[in-house]
Design an enzyme around this catalytic site. Sequence first.
Site, PDB file in Angstrom:
ATOM      1  N   ASP A  31       7.074  16.055  10.670  1.00  0.00           N
ATOM      2  CA  ASP A  31       6.743  15.746   9.272  1.00  0.00           C
ATOM      3  C   ASP A  31       5.232  15.649   9.084  1.00  0.00           C
ATOM      4  OD1 ASP A  31       7.330  15.359   6.601  1.00  0.00           O
ATOM      5  OD2 ASP A  31       7.618  13.196   6.794  1.00  0.00           O
TER       6      ASP A  31
ATOM      7  N   ILE B 284       0.811  -1.228   0.000  1.00  0.00           N
ATOM      8  CA  ILE B 284       0.000   0.000   0.000  1.00  0.00           C
ATOM      9  C   ILE B 284       0.837   1.266   0.000  1.00  0.00           C
ATOM     10  CG2 ILE B 284      -2.024  -1.043   1.070  1.00  0.00           C
ATOM     11  CD1 ILE B 284      -1.083  -0.017   3.759  1.00  0.00           C
ATOM     12  N   GLY B 285       2.148   1.140   0.143  1.00  0.00           N
ATOM     13  CA  GLY B 285       2.968   2.347   0.119  1.00  0.00           C
ATOM     14  C   GLY B 285       4.430   2.017   0.266  1.00  0.00           C
ATOM     15  N   GLU B 286       5.252   2.970  -0.129  1.00  0.00           N
ATOM     16  CA  GLU B 286       6.694   2.826   0.028  1.00  0.00           C
ATOM     17  C   GLU B 286       7.272   4.187   0.301  1.00  0.00           C
ATOM     18  OE1 GLU B 286      10.629   1.053  -2.291  1.00  0.00           O
ATOM     19  OE2 GLU B 286       8.618   0.769  -3.125  1.00  0.00           O
ATOM     20  N   GLY B 287       7.918   4.325   1.442  1.00  0.00           N
ATOM     21  CA  GLY B 287       8.449   5.627   1.818  1.00  0.00           C
ATOM     22  C   GLY B 287       9.940   5.576   2.046  1.00  0.00           C
ATOM     23  N   THR B 288      10.439   6.642   2.623  1.00  0.00           N
ATOM     24  CA  THR B 288      11.871   6.763   2.869  1.00  0.00           C
ATOM     25  C   THR B 288      12.364   5.648   3.770  1.00  0.00           C
ATOM     26  OG1 THR B 288      11.585   9.154   2.741  1.00  0.00           O
ATOM     27  CG2 THR B 288      13.650   8.357   3.671  1.00  0.00           C
TER      28      THR B 288
ATOM     29  N   GLY C 275      10.780   2.574   4.518  1.00  0.00           N
ATOM     30  CA  GLY C 275      10.382   1.194   4.316  1.00  0.00           C
ATOM     31  C   GLY C 275       9.111   1.018   3.525  1.00  0.00           C
ATOM     32  N   ILE C 276       8.878  -0.238   3.114  1.00  0.00           N
ATOM     33  CA  ILE C 276       7.684  -0.603   2.357  1.00  0.00           C
ATOM     34  C   ILE C 276       6.571  -0.950   3.343  1.00  0.00           C
ATOM     35  CG2 ILE C 276       6.753  -2.243   0.683  1.00  0.00           C
ATOM     36  CD1 ILE C 276       9.666  -2.679  -0.269  1.00  0.00           C
ATOM     37  N   VAL C 277       5.332  -0.588   3.001  1.00  0.00           N
ATOM     38  CA  VAL C 277       4.189  -0.868   3.871  1.00  0.00           C
ATOM     39  C   VAL C 277       3.218  -1.792   3.131  1.00  0.00           C
ATOM     40  CG1 VAL C 277       2.342   0.106   5.284  1.00  0.00           C
ATOM     41  CG2 VAL C 277       4.442   1.413   4.904  1.00  0.00           C
TER      42      VAL C 277
END
Length: 358
Positions: free
Chosen positions: A161, A43-47, A49-51
């Site tokens: 943030d 459902i997401g990938e950020g700075t 880690g992957i979620v």
Amino acid sequence: SSQLWVRPIITCAINFQIPTLVSPVFQLGRCRSVKEFEKLNRIGEGTYGIVYRARDTQTDEIVALKKVRMDKEKDGIPISSLREITLLLRLRHPNIVELKEVVVGNHLESIFLVMGYCEQDLASLLENMPTPFSEAQVKCIMLQVLRGLQYLHRNFIIHRDLKVSNLLMTDKGCVKTADFGLARAYGVPVKPMTPKVVTLWYRAPELLLGTTTQTTSIDMWAVGCILAELLAHKPLLPGTSEIHQIDLIVQLLGTPSENIWPGFSKLPLAGQYSLRKQPYNNLKHKFPWLSEAGLRLLNFLFMYDPKKRATAGDCLESSYFKEKPLPCEPELMPTFPHHRNKRAAPAVMEGQSKRCKP
């Protein structure tokens, strides 16, 4: 095994940083294996880690599974992830995302945070919903954000943030602040911190001008940007660079000076920018339909002087939330299609959304 390895490492790290806040999950027994979770979709990938959306096979509960990014790490768990773990372990509030436990894979570098799952994030909703949130719904969202933030600040934590993509919402209308990778505990006296924090569109002017003294006021500036974005149905200050961001702030609020912001001229980068001469505050022209109470709240959040900026407690007492239209109840918030739940949903890189510029 990795289960035996990761528990004492995390325990030692947490003991070293915050001795009184060790969770029993790290003191008793082994960390569970990630194999006990069925990954449903990414459902997401950020700075950091992957979620994934995942199902706990022991309880059938749907959770968010955040894999800690270890790509560049040679010496163990990234400090950003340790900070997120140590902070989230001490936080329990209805409007803060919950860290349930830490689980591990077969390799030393496979570490996952098991988080409470929320069906939506506000950034995706704002881009996909057919009609914007009503003012009553905006008030409902903001009250929840402010309650969570008041809890954080009372526990001496700055999020650093805040933005719409880091605000999650359940199908019951509960809004939760997420992504604590940049969050910091602070104390007195305040220690210097890097100003290169907070996504650009939500970054306070003192950060843009190089201050190393950070207080809860930087979160409150971001709250003002979020409130304005929800009311206007678009980002308030969509800068393309730091100098452009400063210019947009000046166009909206007027040129800062020592009179309204004591210490302004001594900020590290104040002498490097030639600010336009703009004597007017244009918030009323930006929101001509907003009530006087609403404008007062925005102006209070957008004070140049961080010491005079509204606190979360100030905002919660604002008459804006007590006048019509009154905030709707969370359970009366509209529900939306689960964009994040589609098994084939493409990964969304944090910062790639139209509303989430770096």
